[in-house]
Design an enzyme around this catalytic site. Structure first.
Site, PDB file in Angstrom:
ATOM      1  N   PRO A  73       8.909  32.171  24.288  1.00 41.10           N
ATOM      2  CA  PRO A  73       9.984  32.832  23.538  1.00 41.10           C
ATOM      3  C   PRO A  73      10.851  31.891  22.707  1.00 41.10           C
ATOM      4  O   PRO A  73      11.152  30.771  23.115  1.00 41.10           O
ATOM      5  CB  PRO A  73      10.818  33.489  24.647  1.00 41.10           C
ATOM      6  CG  PRO A  73      10.446  32.780  25.891  1.00 41.10           C
ATOM      7  CD  PRO A  73       9.025  32.350  25.736  1.00 41.10           C
ATOM      8  N   ASN A  74      11.211  32.415  21.556  1.00 45.12           N
ATOM      9  CA  ASN A  74      12.138  31.796  20.598  1.00 45.12           C
ATOM     10  C   ASN A  74      11.535  30.644  19.810  1.00 45.12           C
ATOM     11  O   ASN A  74      12.135  30.174  18.840  1.00 45.12           O
ATOM     12  CB  ASN A  74      13.440  31.341  21.285  1.00 45.12           C
ATOM     13  CG  ASN A  74      14.197  32.495  21.890  1.00 45.12           C
ATOM     14  OD1 ASN A  74      14.466  33.477  21.200  1.00 45.12           O
ATOM     15  ND2 ASN A  74      14.506  32.417  23.170  1.00 45.12           N
TER      16      ASN A  74
ATOM     17  N   ARG B  96      18.473  17.403  30.079  1.00 46.24           N
ATOM     18  CA  ARG B  96      19.367  18.448  29.582  1.00 46.24           C
ATOM     19  C   ARG B  96      20.074  19.148  30.759  1.00 46.24           C
ATOM     20  O   ARG B  96      20.289  18.541  31.783  1.00 46.24           O
ATOM     21  CB  ARG B  96      18.572  19.407  28.690  1.00 46.24           C
ATOM     22  CG  ARG B  96      17.954  18.675  27.475  1.00 46.24           C
ATOM     23  CD  ARG B  96      17.126  19.590  26.611  1.00 46.24           C
ATOM     24  NE  ARG B  96      17.961  20.619  25.982  1.00 46.24           N
ATOM     25  CZ  ARG B  96      17.461  21.684  25.341  1.00 46.24           C
ATOM     26  NH1 ARG B  96      16.153  21.843  25.246  1.00 46.24           N
ATOM     27  NH2 ARG B  96      18.268  22.573  24.802  1.00 46.24           N
TER      28      ARG B  96
ATOM     29  N   ALA C 230      11.693  28.948  27.496  1.00 46.80           N
ATOM     30  CA  ALA C 230      12.537  29.125  28.682  1.00 46.80           C
ATOM     31  C   ALA C 230      11.776  29.702  29.871  1.00 46.80           C
ATOM     32  O   ALA C 230      12.222  29.564  31.019  1.00 46.80           O
ATOM     33  CB  ALA C 230      13.739  30.005  28.338  1.00 46.80           C
TER      34      ALA C 230
ATOM     35  N   ASN D 115       3.590  25.458  25.631  1.00 45.85           N
ATOM     36  CA  ASN D 115       5.042  25.282  25.656  1.00 45.85           C
ATOM     37  C   ASN D 115       5.608  26.650  26.005  1.00 45.85           C
ATOM     38  O   ASN D 115       5.707  27.531  25.136  1.00 45.85           O
ATOM     39  CB  ASN D 115       5.592  24.811  24.313  1.00 45.85           C
ATOM     40  CG  ASN D 115       7.100  24.564  24.391  1.00 45.85           C
ATOM     41  OD1 ASN D 115       7.760  25.037  25.318  1.00 45.85           O
ATOM     42  ND2 ASN D 115       7.633  23.846  23.416  1.00 45.85           N
TER      43      ASN D 115
ATOM     44  N   TYR E 268      15.473  20.359  18.447  1.00 48.57           N
ATOM     45  CA  TYR E 268      14.060  20.691  18.333  1.00 48.57           C
ATOM     46  C   TYR E 268      13.398  20.189  17.048  1.00 48.57           C
ATOM     47  O   TYR E 268      12.198  20.412  16.853  1.00 48.57           O
ATOM     48  CB  TYR E 268      13.882  22.211  18.449  1.00 48.57           C
ATOM     49  CG  TYR E 268      14.377  22.756  19.769  1.00 48.57           C
ATOM     50  CD1 TYR E 268      13.805  22.328  20.971  1.00 48.57           C
ATOM     51  CD2 TYR E 268      15.418  23.678  19.828  1.00 48.57           C
ATOM     52  CE1 TYR E 268      14.264  22.818  22.188  1.00 48.57           C
ATOM     53  CE2 TYR E 268      15.876  24.173  21.040  1.00 48.57           C
ATOM     54  CZ  TYR E 268      15.299  23.738  22.216  1.00 48.57           C
ATOM     55  OH  TYR E 268      15.750  24.217  23.427  1.00 48.57           O
TER      56      TYR E 268
ATOM     57  N   ARG F 217      17.050  26.733  13.487  1.00 49.65           N
ATOM     58  CA  ARG F 217      18.301  26.436  14.200  1.00 49.65           C
ATOM     59  C   ARG F 217      18.084  25.252  15.128  1.00 49.65           C
ATOM     60  O   ARG F 217      16.959  24.915  15.496  1.00 49.65           O
ATOM     61  CB  ARG F 217      18.751  27.655  15.026  1.00 49.65           C
ATOM     62  CG  ARG F 217      19.130  28.850  14.174  1.00 49.65           C
ATOM     63  CD  ARG F 217      19.767  29.910  15.027  1.00 49.65           C
ATOM     64  NE  ARG F 217      20.902  29.378  15.762  1.00 49.65           N
ATOM     65  CZ  ARG F 217      21.416  29.943  16.866  1.00 49.65           C
ATOM     66  NH1 ARG F 217      20.907  31.040  17.349  1.00 49.65           N
ATOM     67  NH2 ARG F 217      22.451  29.398  17.480  1.00 49.65           N
TER      68      ARG F 217
ATOM     69  N   GLU G  87       1.258  20.914  29.833  1.00 45.41           N
ATOM     70  CA  GLU G  87       2.582  21.491  29.580  1.00 45.41           C
ATOM     71  C   GLU G  87       3.261  20.626  28.520  1.00 45.41           C
ATOM     72  O   GLU G  87       3.284  19.399  28.639  1.00 45.41           O
ATOM     73  CB  GLU G  87       3.399  21.483  30.873  1.00 45.41           C
ATOM     74  CG  GLU G  87       4.804  22.035  30.706  1.00 45.41           C
ATOM     75  CD  GLU G  87       5.641  21.873  31.983  1.00 45.41           C
ATOM     76  OE1 GLU G  87       5.145  21.302  32.976  1.00 45.41           O
ATOM     77  OE2 GLU G  87       6.815  22.297  31.956  1.00 45.41           O
TER      78      GLU G  87
ATOM     79  N   HIS H  49       6.656  20.098  25.817  1.00 43.26           N
ATOM     80  CA  HIS H  49       8.006  20.436  25.360  1.00 43.26           C
ATOM     81  C   HIS H  49       8.423  19.493  24.250  1.00 43.26           C
ATOM     82  O   HIS H  49       8.154  18.284  24.323  1.00 43.26           O
ATOM     83  CB  HIS H  49       9.023  20.319  26.507  1.00 43.26           C
ATOM     84  CG  HIS H  49       8.710  21.212  27.659  1.00 43.26           C
ATOM     85  ND1 HIS H  49       8.972  22.564  27.627  1.00 43.26           N
ATOM     86  CD2 HIS H  49       8.132  20.962  28.850  1.00 43.26           C
ATOM     87  CE1 HIS H  49       8.570  23.096  28.764  1.00 43.26           C
ATOM     88  NE2 HIS H  49       8.050  22.151  29.522  1.00 43.26           N
TER      89      HIS H  49
HETATM   90  O1  CA2 Z   1      11.886  21.529  24.504  1.00 43.17           O
HETATM   91  C1  CA2 Z   1      11.139  22.517  24.525  1.00 43.17           C
HETATM   92  O2  CA2 Z   1      10.094  22.575  23.895  1.00 43.17           O
HETATM   93  C2  CA2 Z   1      11.568  23.750  25.326  1.00 43.17           C
HETATM   94  O3  CA2 Z   1      10.413  24.328  25.898  1.00 43.17           O
HETATM   95  C3  CA2 Z   1      12.220  24.705  24.347  1.00 43.17           C
HETATM   96  C4  CA2 Z   1      12.798  25.955  25.028  1.00 43.17           C
HETATM   97  C5  CA2 Z   1      13.704  25.568  26.168  1.00 43.17           C
HETATM   98  O4  CA2 Z   1      14.158  26.744  26.842  1.00 43.17           O
HETATM   99  C6  CA2 Z   1      13.021  24.648  27.154  1.00 43.17           C
HETATM  100  O5  CA2 Z   1      13.973  24.281  28.137  1.00 43.17           O
HETATM  101  C7  CA2 Z   1      12.520  23.402  26.457  1.00 43.17           C
HETATM  102  C8  CA2 Z   1      13.658  26.794  24.065  1.00 43.17           C
HETATM  103  C9  CA2 Z   1      13.053  27.057  22.745  1.00 43.17           C
HETATM  104  C10 CA2 Z   1      14.075  27.692  21.862  1.00 43.17           C
HETATM  105  O6  CA2 Z   1      13.690  27.443  20.557  1.00 43.17           O
HETATM  106  C11 CA2 Z   1      14.579  27.656  19.562  1.00 43.17           C
HETATM  107  C12 CA2 Z   1      14.191  27.277  18.310  1.00 43.17           C
HETATM  108  C13 CA2 Z   1      15.039  27.444  17.272  1.00 43.17           C
HETATM  109  C14 CA2 Z   1      16.280  28.010  17.454  1.00 43.17           C
HETATM  110  C15 CA2 Z   1      16.674  28.390  18.711  1.00 43.17           C
HETATM  111  C16 CA2 Z   1      15.811  28.216  19.770  1.00 43.17           C
END
Ligand code: CA2
Length: 160
Positions: free
Chosen positions: A21-22, A118, A88, A85, A34, A29, A109, A111
């Site tokens: 997700p996301n 974090r 969350a 990946n 990221y 953002r 896995e 990230h």
């Molecule tokens: O660091 C990573 O790749 C994560 O898997 C990213 C997840 C986070 O919940 C993990 O703890 C680590 C979140 C991805 C959210 O992605 C966004 C991208 C753009 C704007 C907002 C969120």
């Protein structure tokens, strides 16, 4: 229910690249966390890296846990490895843990950030116990590292 058509034989040079997700919002953002690359950019990097090892990439992103579970099921007996990946879902989605546990083959896995550096709730991964290994904190370079790891784990093509 999502049904993915499956072939009858495993493709030893096909890797499933899953995003949770996301991650479809990458590049829009939180670039300080990221990076600025989009999901399409990362998939392209993964495809290019994989191609150098004679590996094909099947990429899929979903914001829905069950969709990801379905894709993992559909990879059984068809894909040789999974790079995931889970977003969350990493931190609490036991259904993804269980689906991955039923997959025979290397699981990486991945990230972009380093969740261990974090917030405390990101320090737990329910995916890590069923993964061959985890690559985190290297940003976009993680895609090259993950596909290289898969290539190493799958071994040479056998072609002369
Ligand atoms: O660091 C990573 O790749 C994560 O898997 C990213 C997840 C986070 O919940 C993990 O703890 C680590 C979140 C991805 C959210 O992605 C966004 C991208 C753009 C704007 C907002 C969120």
């Amino acid at each position: 229910m999502t049904t993915v058509t499956t072939g009858s034989a495993i493709d030893e040079r096909r890797v499933l690249l899953l995003h949770g997700p996301n991650l479809n919002l990458l590049g829009e953002r939180e670039p300080e966390v990221y990076g600025t690359a989009t999901l399409a950019d990362h998939v392209h990097t993964a495809e290019q890296t994989a191609a150098a090892f004679g590996i094909a990439v099947e990429a899929y992103q979903s914001n829905h846990e069950g969709d990801l579970v379905d894709r993992i099921h559909a990879a059984r007996g068809r894909c040789a490895a999974i790079v995931i990946n889970p977003g969350a879902f990493t931190h609490y989605a036991w259904s993804i843990h269980d689906a991955l546990a039923a997959f025979d083959g290397p699981i990486v896995e991945l990230h972009l950030s380093n969740p261990n550096a974090r917030e405390p709730w990101r320090h737990t991964s329910v995916v890590a116990p069923v993964a061959s290994g985890t690559i985190c904190g290297f940003g976009a370079a993680g895609y090259e590292l993950a596909l290289a790891a898969v290539a190493r784990l799958l071994g040479p093509t056998g072609e002369t």
